[in-house]
Design an enzyme around this catalytic site. Structure first.
Site, short mmCIF file in Angstrom:
data_model
loop_
_atom_site.label_atom_id
_atom_site.label_comp_id
_atom_site.label_asym_id
_atom_site.label_seq_id
_atom_site.Cartn_x
_atom_site.Cartn_y
_atom_site.Cartn_z
N CYS A 182 -31.11 14.65 -10.42
CA CYS A 182 -31.24 15.75 -11.37
C CYS A 182 -30.69 17.01 -10.71
CB CYS A 182 -32.73 15.93 -11.71
SG CYS A 182 -33.04 17.27 -12.88
N HIS A 232 -33.85 10.94 -19.81
CA HIS A 232 -34.02 11.92 -18.73
C HIS A 232 -33.85 13.35 -19.25
CE1 HIS A 232 -33.26 13.39 -14.46
NE2 HIS A 232 -32.82 14.40 -15.20
N GLU A 233 -32.78 13.58 -20.04
CA GLU A 233 -32.51 14.94 -20.52
C GLU A 233 -33.59 15.41 -21.49
OE1 GLU A 233 -30.58 16.63 -18.85
OE2 GLU A 233 -29.60 14.94 -17.87
N HIS A 244 -36.75 16.84 -20.09
CA HIS A 244 -36.71 18.26 -19.68
C HIS A 244 -37.24 19.17 -20.79
CE1 HIS A 244 -34.75 18.23 -15.77
NE2 HIS A 244 -33.79 17.43 -16.20
NI NI Z 1 -32.49 16.44 -14.92
#
Ligand code: NI
Length: 180
Positions: A101, A143-144, A147
């Site tokens: 990341c 994953h994104e 966030h």
């Molecule tokens: Ni990330």
């Protein structure tokens, strides 16, 4: 061309729940999208979410370019801007993979994710779209989108032992050597 500073793990802004976008096609939103693209590309990221540049909006970008040198085995993912995303897993399949990341520079960790999912959301111009994806593409989206809920990959480590600095993990044979 605006490359923004990427916040790093420990910054409280990475832990906030990002706000839904309400107005599409605005200069402000288009500038945010352009900054996300410039920043992701300048740092050779696989993806980037607005909170990582200090903007509390539900906007992510991922993919584009050729094969990512950090993920040499992955199929190319189309360059995608995704706003107010919703994810729905397809099936029960899950698998482990190594993630990094831009907010956790120099580190990689093994995370379990859904293999296949359907995602939908909006383009910056306000067009709705959806896709069914699998493998690396599915992993990047998960994953994104994490966030946007203040979640970073170290929160989801499969085990604390499968986490560390890239050169040391390469040296110990846990991840393949990445050409620099
Ligand atoms: Ni990330």
């Amino acid at each position: 061309m605006t490359v923004r500073a990427v916040l790093r793990l420990g910054d409280s802004r990475l832990r906030e729940m990002a706000q839904p976008v309400k107005d599409f096609g605005t200069p402000q939103l288009l500038e945010l999208c352009s900054d996300l693209k410039d920043t992701m590309e300048a740092l050779s990221g696989a993806g980037l979410a607005a909170p990582q540049i200090g903007v509390s909006s539900r906007v992510v970008i991922f993919g584009g370019g050729g094969p990512n040198p950090r993920y040499p085995d992955a199929l190319p993912v189309p360059l995608t801007l995704l706003i107010n995303p919703e994810l729905k897993p397809i099936g029960e399949g899950r698998s482990l993979g190594w993630e990094g990341c831009l907010s956790v520079p120099g580190l990689r960790g093994q995370v379990e994710r859904c293999n296949r999912l359907r995602y939908c959301g909006w383009t910056p111009e306000g067009e709705w779209f959806e896709r069914s994806v699998e493998g690396f593409h599915a992993r990047v989206v998960q994953h994104e989108c994490d966030h946007l809920d203040g979640v970073l990959f170290p929160d989801r480590l499969h085990t604390p032992q499968a986490f560390g600095f890239i050169p040391e993990l390469e040296q110990s044979g846990m991840i393949p050597m990445v050409p620099s």
